[in-house]
Scaffold this motif. Structure first.
Motif, PDB file in Angstrom:
ATOM      1  N   ASP A 109       0.827  -1.213   0.000  1.00 23.87           N
ATOM      2  CA  ASP A 109       0.000   0.000   0.000  1.00 23.87           C
ATOM      3  C   ASP A 109       0.860   1.261   0.000  1.00 23.87           C
ATOM      4  OD1 ASP A 109      -0.645   0.374   3.519  1.00 23.87           O
ATOM      5  OD2 ASP A 109       0.667  -1.087   2.574  1.00 23.87           O
ATOM      6  N   TYR A 110       1.800   1.368   0.925  1.00 27.28           N
ATOM      7  CA  TYR A 110       2.588   2.591   1.035  1.00 27.28           C
ATOM      8  C   TYR A 110       3.478   2.800  -0.188  1.00 27.28           C
ATOM      9  CZ  TYR A 110       5.238   6.410   3.029  1.00 27.28           C
ATOM     10  OH  TYR A 110       5.801   7.646   3.240  1.00 27.28           O
ATOM     11  N   TYR A 111       4.167   1.760  -0.617  1.00 27.26           N
ATOM     12  CA  TYR A 111       5.015   1.896  -1.802  1.00 27.26           C
ATOM     13  C   TYR A 111       4.180   2.174  -3.051  1.00 27.26           C
ATOM     14  CZ  TYR A 111       9.104   0.265   0.798  1.00 27.26           C
ATOM     15  OH  TYR A 111      10.137   0.148   1.691  1.00 27.26           O
ATOM     16  N   PHE A 114      -4.368  -0.574  -4.343  1.00 30.72           N
ATOM     17  CA  PHE A 114      -3.411  -0.250  -3.281  1.00 30.72           C
ATOM     18  C   PHE A 114      -4.132   0.048  -1.964  1.00 30.72           C
ATOM     19  CE2 PHE A 114      -0.590   1.195  -6.941  1.00 30.72           C
ATOM     20  CZ  PHE A 114       0.177   0.047  -6.896  1.00 30.72           C
ATOM     21  N   PHE A 115      -5.291   0.696  -2.051  1.00 33.98           N
ATOM     22  CA  PHE A 115      -6.053   0.953  -0.825  1.00 33.98           C
ATOM     23  C   PHE A 115      -6.570  -0.359  -0.233  1.00 33.98           C
ATOM     24  CE2 PHE A 115      -9.838   2.230   1.590  1.00 33.98           C
ATOM     25  CZ  PHE A 115      -9.299   3.227   2.380  1.00 33.98           C
ATOM     26  N   ALA A 116      -7.015  -1.266  -1.087  1.00 28.56           N
ATOM     27  CA  ALA A 116      -7.474  -2.570  -0.607  1.00 28.56           C
ATOM     28  C   ALA A 116      -6.345  -3.341   0.071  1.00 28.56           C
ATOM     29  CB  ALA A 116      -8.050  -3.380  -1.775  1.00 28.56           C
ATOM     30  N   ALA A 117      -5.114  -3.171  -0.422  1.00 32.23           N
ATOM     31  CA  ALA A 117      -3.969  -3.823   0.218  1.00 32.23           C
ATOM     32  C   ALA A 117      -3.777  -3.308   1.647  1.00 32.23           C
ATOM     33  CB  ALA A 117      -2.705  -3.577  -0.606  1.00 32.23           C
ATOM     34  N   ALA A 118      -4.020  -2.006   1.857  1.00 34.80           N
ATOM     35  CA  ALA A 118      -3.920  -1.438   3.202  1.00 34.80           C
ATOM     36  C   ALA A 118      -5.022  -1.989   4.110  1.00 34.80           C
ATOM     37  CB  ALA A 118      -4.012   0.089   3.130  1.00 34.80           C
ATOM     38  N   VAL A 119      -6.225  -2.121   3.570  1.00 35.20           N
ATOM     39  CA  VAL A 119      -7.338  -2.683   4.347  1.00 35.20           C
ATOM     40  C   VAL A 119      -7.018  -4.124   4.748  1.00 35.20           C
ATOM     41  CG1 VAL A 119      -9.772  -3.362   4.253  1.00 35.20           C
ATOM     42  CG2 VAL A 119      -9.055  -1.160   3.319  1.00 35.20           C
ATOM     43  N   TRP A 120      -6.497  -4.905   3.807  1.00 38.08           N
ATOM     44  CA  TRP A 120      -6.165  -6.291   4.120  1.00 38.08           C
ATOM     45  C   TRP A 120      -5.066  -6.373   5.190  1.00 38.08           C
ATOM     46  CZ3 TRP A 120      -6.882 -11.056   4.953  1.00 38.08           C
ATOM     47  CH2 TRP A 120      -5.814 -11.957   5.031  1.00 38.08           C
ATOM     48  N   VAL A 161      -4.238 -13.557  -1.272  1.00 39.08           N
ATOM     49  CA  VAL A 161      -5.321 -12.589  -1.050  1.00 39.08           C
ATOM     50  C   VAL A 161      -5.175 -11.388  -1.983  1.00 39.08           C
ATOM     51  CG1 VAL A 161      -6.283 -10.944   0.609  1.00 39.08           C
ATOM     52  CG2 VAL A 161      -5.759 -13.274   1.322  1.00 39.08           C
ATOM     53  N   LEU A 162      -3.957 -10.860  -2.104  1.00 40.01           N
ATOM     54  CA  LEU A 162      -3.737  -9.698  -2.965  1.00 40.01           C
ATOM     55  C   LEU A 162      -4.002 -10.027  -4.434  1.00 40.01           C
ATOM     56  CD1 LEU A 162      -0.535  -8.199  -1.292  1.00 40.01           C
ATOM     57  CD2 LEU A 162      -2.854  -7.294  -1.208  1.00 40.01           C
ATOM     58  N   ALA A 163      -3.662 -11.242  -4.845  1.00 43.22           N
ATOM     59  CA  ALA A 163      -3.966 -11.655  -6.207  1.00 43.22           C
ATOM     60  C   ALA A 163      -5.473 -11.774  -6.412  1.00 43.22           C
ATOM     61  CB  ALA A 163      -3.286 -12.988  -6.520  1.00 43.22           C
ATOM     62  N   ALA A 164      -6.173 -12.327  -5.425  1.00 42.16           N
ATOM     63  CA  ALA A 164      -7.626 -12.454  -5.518  1.00 42.16           C
ATOM     64  C   ALA A 164      -8.301 -11.083  -5.544  1.00 42.16           C
ATOM     65  CB  ALA A 164      -8.146 -13.285  -4.349  1.00 42.16           C
ATOM     66  N   VAL A 165      -7.769 -10.147  -4.763  1.00 41.45           N
ATOM     67  CA  VAL A 165      -8.317  -8.785  -4.757  1.00 41.45           C
ATOM     68  C   VAL A 165      -8.179  -8.147  -6.130  1.00 41.45           C
ATOM     69  CG1 VAL A 165      -7.900  -6.461  -3.867  1.00 41.45           C
ATOM     70  CG2 VAL A 165      -8.045  -8.373  -2.286  1.00 41.45           C
ATOM     71  N   ALA A 172      -9.560  -1.211   8.796  1.00 37.78           N
ATOM     72  CA  ALA A 172     -10.388  -2.380   8.505  1.00 37.78           C
ATOM     73  C   ALA A 172     -11.814  -1.962   8.151  1.00 37.78           C
ATOM     74  CB  ALA A 172     -10.396  -3.329   9.704  1.00 37.78           C
ATOM     75  N   LEU A 173     -12.348  -0.988   8.882  1.00 37.52           N
ATOM     76  CA  LEU A 173     -13.697  -0.508   8.586  1.00 37.52           C
ATOM     77  C   LEU A 173     -13.747   0.311   7.297  1.00 37.52           C
ATOM     78  CD1 LEU A 173     -15.082   0.478  12.116  1.00 37.52           C
ATOM     79  CD2 LEU A 173     -15.730  -1.459  10.687  1.00 37.52           C
TER      80      LEU A 173
END
Length: 577
Positions: A42-44, A180-186, A99-103, A205-206
């Motif tokens: 996410d950050y990178y 990238f935002f979804a990666a931060a949530v995960w 998970v990241l691949a599925a996202v 998470a929320l």
């Protein structure tokens, strides 16, 4: 869908490579915690977009950001990715990778299923990108069409990613931002499940709720809307604010939000509250003596300086359409009357319910008072229909529900007073509330303020969940997992049963084709005029309505160098005003 997936998968490592390089230069490498689950993707990813925006903004003063530029950025990013792959991929176990691949597959499917586009994408977003892609920066472009003066580095990134895409296909940019935002949530869910979570993790998470609403539920995913990246950067920065108070000894946490706050401001002026809030939190945390702080501030100054210089070139104003700082002595500066017109249109449009989605019934129409729009805005008659409109917005309802549920739960647990005394809650909450006030007083259309609205709603709910984390952590994780699987299954079944009518499996969706007619200015310069006020990707120059008095300076190559109005026209316009 497959086309989107392939191109996104190719660009993600390149963006991560640029993000790692910029983070190393600024001394903002995320700390590796004991289990190796520190923030990475996410950050990178966000930092990579910021770094590419700086490079593109600087290069565009000298040359168009065409296919050569896109290929250079792509290959350079991959080289940097290989150089820093151990740092970038640190902590990515098989579960994280799966998970990241599925996202990514999920969001590619969601994008391939979209059938409608944001109006502004066809009105001026694509045209703004095409001007960047086909020509170096054009002086006075706002004189050709006022909305082309809206200076956003998001369009610079759109031109960079356009280089390696098939002609006419949708942009990948918003899809990558959502990923990238979804990666931060995960990452936050993972920490909650491992019982190592703080308030920042529960908050992020929320953020799965606005991720579903803004990232999947709306059509911004396949457009170039700047509202989507500003919303997600605001939420992400709020999470970083919270972490900076929770981990005061963490050098990374105390300064990592500064370059991203400057980046958010260059995407849209509505991000000013999160930019100002980041500076305030940096000062409250007494971080001025951190290592590399001069580099961090230098990057922010460079980024904002390039952005404002672009604004002056496009319209004569550093922050168009605000009149503050405009250099009216420049030949290509936008006439003051046109500046005021753009400002008034934004003010009216954001307040009146006439822009409510006309495809659904809305009570706001019945509350619309009689009279001219400027009169309704001036004497606050817009407020009642605006409130009705807000009450009908699903995102506003979700934020309001989280707000009430969080505070009522904290009160029932007798934890409210203690939470309000915590800096990690009180300061971000107050700054987010200030963001709502800024939004309400400037342009209170819902989509302009969802970052602050969701932040204020999610913070109390996150604080309540944190107090019940022993009971709620696994259940919260399971609920989001069920939501993810449900959406994935629905898209999959729809695509199989209805084929291309529901989901384009092979090719990415394409933008509509504009119907244009040719006209000429009084001096004989040809213009393409689009029907329905949307040019989409029609040949340049394309406008929704022609301005006969427009003057054009053409380069030896035949491409426009400058659009302007003579002094007589500006004087007449001022007198008419």
């Amino acid at each position: 869908m497959i086309e989107l997936l392939i191109f996104a998968a190719l660009w993600i490592p390149a963006i991560l490579g640029w993000g790692m390089m910029l983070s190393m230069f600024l001394g903002l490498i995320p700390a590796r915690d004991e289990e190796g689950h520190g923030p990475r993707i996410d950050y990178y990813g966000f930092m990579g977009l910021a770094g590419m925006a700086v490079l593109g903004a600087a290069a565009h003063f000298m040359a168009p950001l065409g296919i050569f530029w896109g290929a250079l950025v792509f290959l350079g990013g991959w080289l940097l990715f290989f150089y820093g792959r151990k740092e970038i991929l640190f902590g990515l176990c098989r579960l994280n990778l799966a998970v990241l691949a599925a996202v990514l597959v999920f969001f590619a499917m969601a994008a391939a299923a979209k059938k409608t586009f944001d109006f502004d994408t066809g009105a001026y977003h694509l045209q703004a990108v095409n001007w960047i892609y086909e020509s170096r920066i054009v002086k006075g472009l706002a004189n050709l069409e006022g909305k082309l003066g809206f200076n956003s580095l998001w369009f610079v990134l759109g031109a960079t990613l356009k280089a390696l895409r098939p002609e006419g296909r949708i942009s990948l940019l918003n899809l990558l931002m959502v990923y990238f935002f979804a990666a931060a949530v995960w990452a936050s869910f993972r920490r909650i499940f491992e019982k190592k979570a703080g308030l920042a993790d529960f908050f992020m998470a929320l953020c799965a709720i606005p991720l579903a609403y803004e990232g999947i539920g709306k059509h911004h995913l396949i457009g170039l809307s700047t509202d989507l990246p500003v919303t997600f950067l605001t939420l992400y920065l709020t999470g970083l604010w919270i972490r900076s108070f929770e981990e005061p000894e963490n050098v990374f946490a105390r300064a990592c939000f500064l370059p991203l706050a400057a980046f958010a401001l260059t995407l849209k002026v509505s991000a000013f509250p999160v930019f100002a809030g980041s500076l305030l939190i940096f000062w409250l945390n007494k971080s001025s003596r951190l290592p590399h702080i001069k580099r961090i501030f230098s990057f922010g100054i460079l980024l904002s300086g390039l952005w404002m210089a672009r604004g002056v070139m496009l319209s004569g104003c550093p922050v168009y359409p605000l009149e503050f700082g405009c250099v009216q002595s420049l030949d290509w500066s936008v006439p003051q009357t046109l500046l005021q017109g753009e400002t008034e249109v934004i003010a009216k449009w954001a307040r009146l319910p006439s822009q409510v989605d006309e495809t659904r019934a809305t009570k706001a129409w019945s509350f619309l008072p009689a009279g001219k729009p400027e009169e309704m805005v001036r004497d606050w008659r817009w407020l009642k229909p605006w409130l009705v409109r807000m009450a009908e917005e699903p995102g506003a309802r979700a934020a309001g529900f989280l707000f009430l549920a969080g505070f009522l739960t904290l009160a029932a647990l007798r934890k409210l007073r203690g939470v309000l005394r915590e800096s990690s809650f009180a300061v971000p909450f107050a700054l987010s509330a200030g963001g709502i006030l800024f939004w309400f007083l400037t342009a209170p259309d819902p989509r302009f303020g969802y970052g602050s609205l969701f932040s204020v709603g999610i913070l109390p709910a996150a604080a309540a969940l944190r107090r019940m984390k022993g009971f709620w952590a696994p259940r919260l994780t399971a609920l989001v997992g069920i939501w993810f699987l449900k959406g994935f299954v629905v898209l999959l079944v729809s695509g199989v049963s209805h084929g291309s009518k529901a989901l384009s499996w092979k090719d990415a969706p394409a933008y509509p084709t504009a119907v244009t007619t040719g006209v000429k200015t009084l001096e004989g310069y040809p213009l393409n005029v689009a029907g329905a006020f949307q040019c989409w990707e029609a040949p340049l120059p394309c406008v929704p309505s022609p301005r006969p008095d427009l003057k054009v300076k053409v380069s030896p190559s035949g491409f426009p160098e400058m659009f302007w109005y003579d002094r007589e026209f500006k004087a007449r316009a001022k007198d008419l005003d």
